[in-house]
Scaffold this motif. Structure first.
Motif, PDB file in Angstrom:
ATOM      1  N   ASN A  30       0.844  -1.201   0.000  1.00 56.00           N
ATOM      2  CA  ASN A  30       0.000   0.000   0.000  1.00 56.00           C
ATOM      3  C   ASN A  30       0.881   1.254   0.000  1.00 56.00           C
ATOM      4  O   ASN A  30       0.821   2.072   0.901  1.00 56.00           O
ATOM      5  CB  ASN A  30      -0.925  -0.016   1.213  1.00 56.00           C
ATOM      6  CG  ASN A  30      -0.151  -0.127   2.518  1.00 56.00           C
ATOM      7  OD1 ASN A  30       1.035  -0.445   2.519  1.00 56.00           O
ATOM      8  ND2 ASN A  30      -0.812   0.137   3.622  1.00 56.00           N
ATOM      9  N   ALA A  31       1.672   1.426  -1.048  1.00 53.23           N
ATOM     10  CA  ALA A  31       2.676   2.489  -1.103  1.00 53.23           C
ATOM     11  C   ALA A  31       2.098   3.880  -0.869  1.00 53.23           C
ATOM     12  O   ALA A  31       2.741   4.713  -0.235  1.00 53.23           O
ATOM     13  CB  ALA A  31       3.394   2.442  -2.443  1.00 53.23           C
ATOM     14  N   ALA A  32       0.909   4.141  -1.335  1.00 49.48           N
ATOM     15  CA  ALA A  32       0.316   5.469  -1.169  1.00 49.48           C
ATOM     16  C   ALA A  32      -0.048   5.766   0.283  1.00 49.48           C
ATOM     17  O   ALA A  32      -0.167   6.927   0.668  1.00 49.48           O
ATOM     18  CB  ALA A  32      -0.927   5.596  -2.045  1.00 49.48           C
ATOM     19  N   GLU A  33      -0.205   4.742   1.086  1.00 48.07           N
ATOM     20  CA  GLU A  33      -0.625   4.924   2.478  1.00 48.07           C
ATOM     21  C   GLU A  33       0.521   4.814   3.479  1.00 48.07           C
ATOM     22  O   GLU A  33       0.300   4.964   4.674  1.00 48.07           O
ATOM     23  CB  GLU A  33      -1.696   3.890   2.804  1.00 48.07           C
ATOM     24  CG  GLU A  33      -2.943   4.016   1.953  1.00 48.07           C
ATOM     25  CD  GLU A  33      -3.900   2.866   2.149  1.00 48.07           C
ATOM     26  OE1 GLU A  33      -3.729   2.100   3.103  1.00 48.07           O
ATOM     27  OE2 GLU A  33      -4.825   2.744   1.327  1.00 48.07           O
ATOM     28  N   VAL A  34       1.726   4.559   2.999  1.00 47.90           N
ATOM     29  CA  VAL A  34       2.874   4.375   3.888  1.00 47.90           C
ATOM     30  C   VAL A  34       3.422   5.741   4.294  1.00 47.90           C
ATOM     31  O   VAL A  34       3.618   6.624   3.459  1.00 47.90           O
ATOM     32  CB  VAL A  34       3.962   3.526   3.191  1.00 47.90           C
ATOM     33  CG1 VAL A  34       5.210   3.441   4.035  1.00 47.90           C
ATOM     34  CG2 VAL A  34       3.432   2.141   2.896  1.00 47.90           C
ATOM     35  N   SER A  35       3.692   5.906   5.568  1.00 48.82           N
ATOM     36  CA  SER A  35       4.222   7.183   6.064  1.00 48.82           C
ATOM     37  C   SER A  35       5.693   7.352   5.670  1.00 48.82           C
ATOM     38  O   SER A  35       6.370   6.391   5.308  1.00 48.82           O
ATOM     39  CB  SER A  35       4.107   7.243   7.591  1.00 48.82           C
ATOM     40  OG  SER A  35       5.039   6.350   8.182  1.00 48.82           O
ATOM     41  N   SER A  36       6.181   8.579   5.760  1.00 52.40           N
ATOM     42  CA  SER A  36       7.585   8.858   5.450  1.00 52.40           C
ATOM     43  C   SER A  36       8.513   8.053   6.353  1.00 52.40           C
ATOM     44  O   SER A  36       9.532   7.529   5.905  1.00 52.40           O
ATOM     45  CB  SER A  36       7.881  10.347   5.607  1.00 52.40           C
ATOM     46  OG  SER A  36       7.174  11.085   4.659  1.00 52.40           O
ATOM     47  N   ARG A  37       8.158   7.958   7.607  1.00 50.21           N
ATOM     48  CA  ARG A  37       8.980   7.199   8.556  1.00 50.21           C
ATOM     49  C   ARG A  37       9.057   5.723   8.163  1.00 50.21           C
ATOM     50  O   ARG A  37      10.114   5.103   8.224  1.00 50.21           O
ATOM     51  CB  ARG A  37       8.426   7.353   9.960  1.00 50.21           C
ATOM     52  CG  ARG A  37       9.253   6.620  10.982  1.00 50.21           C
ATOM     53  CD  ARG A  37       8.688   6.745  12.375  1.00 50.21           C
ATOM     54  NE  ARG A  37       9.488   5.950  13.269  1.00 50.21           N
ATOM     55  CZ  ARG A  37       9.895   6.339  14.449  1.00 50.21           C
ATOM     56  NH1 ARG A  37       9.555   7.523  14.889  1.00 50.21           N
ATOM     57  NH2 ARG A  37      10.610   5.558  15.195  1.00 50.21           N
ATOM     58  N   GLU A  38       7.929   5.145   7.745  1.00 50.85           N
ATOM     59  CA  GLU A  38       7.919   3.743   7.322  1.00 50.85           C
ATOM     60  C   GLU A  38       8.764   3.540   6.066  1.00 50.85           C
ATOM     61  O   GLU A  38       9.446   2.526   5.933  1.00 50.85           O
ATOM     62  CB  GLU A  38       6.481   3.276   7.080  1.00 50.85           C
ATOM     63  CG  GLU A  38       5.681   3.145   8.361  1.00 50.85           C
ATOM     64  CD  GLU A  38       4.207   2.893   8.105  1.00 50.85           C
ATOM     65  OE1 GLU A  38       3.657   1.966   8.724  1.00 50.85           O
ATOM     66  OE2 GLU A  38       3.599   3.622   7.278  1.00 50.85           O
ATOM     67  N   TRP A  39       8.748   4.520   5.131  1.00 58.03           N
ATOM     68  CA  TRP A  39       9.595   4.412   3.943  1.00 58.03           C
ATOM     69  C   TRP A  39      11.071   4.447   4.321  1.00 58.03           C
ATOM     70  O   TRP A  39      11.881   3.708   3.772  1.00 58.03           O
ATOM     71  CB  TRP A  39       9.278   5.526   2.938  1.00 58.03           C
ATOM     72  CG  TRP A  39       8.164   5.183   2.006  1.00 58.03           C
ATOM     73  CD1 TRP A  39       6.976   5.821   1.900  1.00 58.03           C
ATOM     74  CD2 TRP A  39       8.110   4.101   1.066  1.00 58.03           C
ATOM     75  NE1 TRP A  39       6.193   5.204   0.952  1.00 58.03           N
ATOM     76  CE2 TRP A  39       6.869   4.146   0.422  1.00 58.03           C
ATOM     77  CE3 TRP A  39       8.994   3.091   0.711  1.00 58.03           C
ATOM     78  CZ2 TRP A  39       6.482   3.236  -0.560  1.00 58.03           C
ATOM     79  CZ3 TRP A  39       8.615   2.172  -0.267  1.00 58.03           C
ATOM     80  CH2 TRP A  39       7.370   2.259  -0.886  1.00 58.03           C
ATOM     81  N   VAL A  40      11.430   5.332   5.251  1.00 58.01           N
ATOM     82  CA  VAL A  40      12.826   5.393   5.698  1.00 58.01           C
ATOM     83  C   VAL A  40      13.234   4.050   6.300  1.00 58.01           C
ATOM     84  O   VAL A  40      14.309   3.523   6.008  1.00 58.01           O
ATOM     85  CB  VAL A  40      13.046   6.544   6.702  1.00 58.01           C
ATOM     86  CG1 VAL A  40      14.398   6.434   7.376  1.00 58.01           C
ATOM     87  CG2 VAL A  40      12.903   7.884   5.996  1.00 58.01           C
ATOM     88  N   GLU A  41      12.386   3.472   7.135  1.00 57.50           N
ATOM     89  CA  GLU A  41      12.674   2.157   7.727  1.00 57.50           C
ATOM     90  C   GLU A  41      12.871   1.104   6.641  1.00 57.50           C
ATOM     91  O   GLU A  41      13.796   0.303   6.700  1.00 57.50           O
ATOM     92  CB  GLU A  41      11.540   1.735   8.661  1.00 57.50           C
ATOM     93  CG  GLU A  41      11.455   2.518   9.938  1.00 57.50           C
ATOM     94  CD  GLU A  41      12.589   2.207  10.903  1.00 57.50           C
ATOM     95  OE1 GLU A  41      12.986   1.034  11.006  1.00 57.50           O
ATOM     96  OE2 GLU A  41      13.073   3.152  11.544  1.00 57.50           O
ATOM     97  N   TYR A  42      12.002   1.095   5.644  1.00 53.39           N
ATOM     98  CA  TYR A  42      12.070   0.109   4.571  1.00 53.39           C
ATOM     99  C   TYR A  42      13.323   0.295   3.710  1.00 53.39           C
ATOM    100  O   TYR A  42      14.015  -0.662   3.387  1.00 53.39           O
ATOM    101  CB  TYR A  42      10.812   0.192   3.691  1.00 53.39           C
ATOM    102  CG  TYR A  42      10.928  -0.585   2.409  1.00 53.39           C
ATOM    103  CD1 TYR A  42      10.881  -1.972   2.402  1.00 53.39           C
ATOM    104  CD2 TYR A  42      11.105   0.078   1.201  1.00 53.39           C
ATOM    105  CE1 TYR A  42      11.001  -2.683   1.225  1.00 53.39           C
ATOM    106  CE2 TYR A  42      11.224  -0.625   0.020  1.00 53.39           C
ATOM    107  CZ  TYR A  42      11.170  -2.007   0.034  1.00 53.39           C
ATOM    108  OH  TYR A  42      11.302  -2.706  -1.137  1.00 53.39           O
TER     109      TYR A  42
END
Length: 85
Positions: A30-42
């Protein structure tokens, strides 16, 4: 030096491969719903387990296939390898 077994080329020196990251980590669906913090973690915070870990390696200087290996990160012993599918 690691010897990684390619299913097509046999055992090869790790210098022929490029590390592709942990095998279990998947891109968020669900890329559109992922927060900036979650993207950094990933993207920037890899897991660093001590002991057996599944890893993906690309046979860049060989046949070009992806290989999944199980490697003990403490001893570097490779206990299993398979094609990347």
């Amino acid at each position: 030096m690691l010897l990684i077994r390619c299913p097509f080329c046999g055992s090869r020196n790790e210098s022929e491969f490029m590390y592709g990251g942990p095998a279990a980590v998947r891109r968020p669906s669900n890329a559109a719903e992922v927060s900036s913090r979650e993207w950094v973690e990933y993207l920037a915070v890899p897991s660093n387990p001590l002991g057996p870990a599944l890893e993906r390696w690309w046979h860049a200087r060989g046949c070009g296939s992806w290989v999944t290996i199980e490697r003990n990160t403490a001893t570097h012993e490779i206990t299993e390898s398979s094609d990347g599918d």
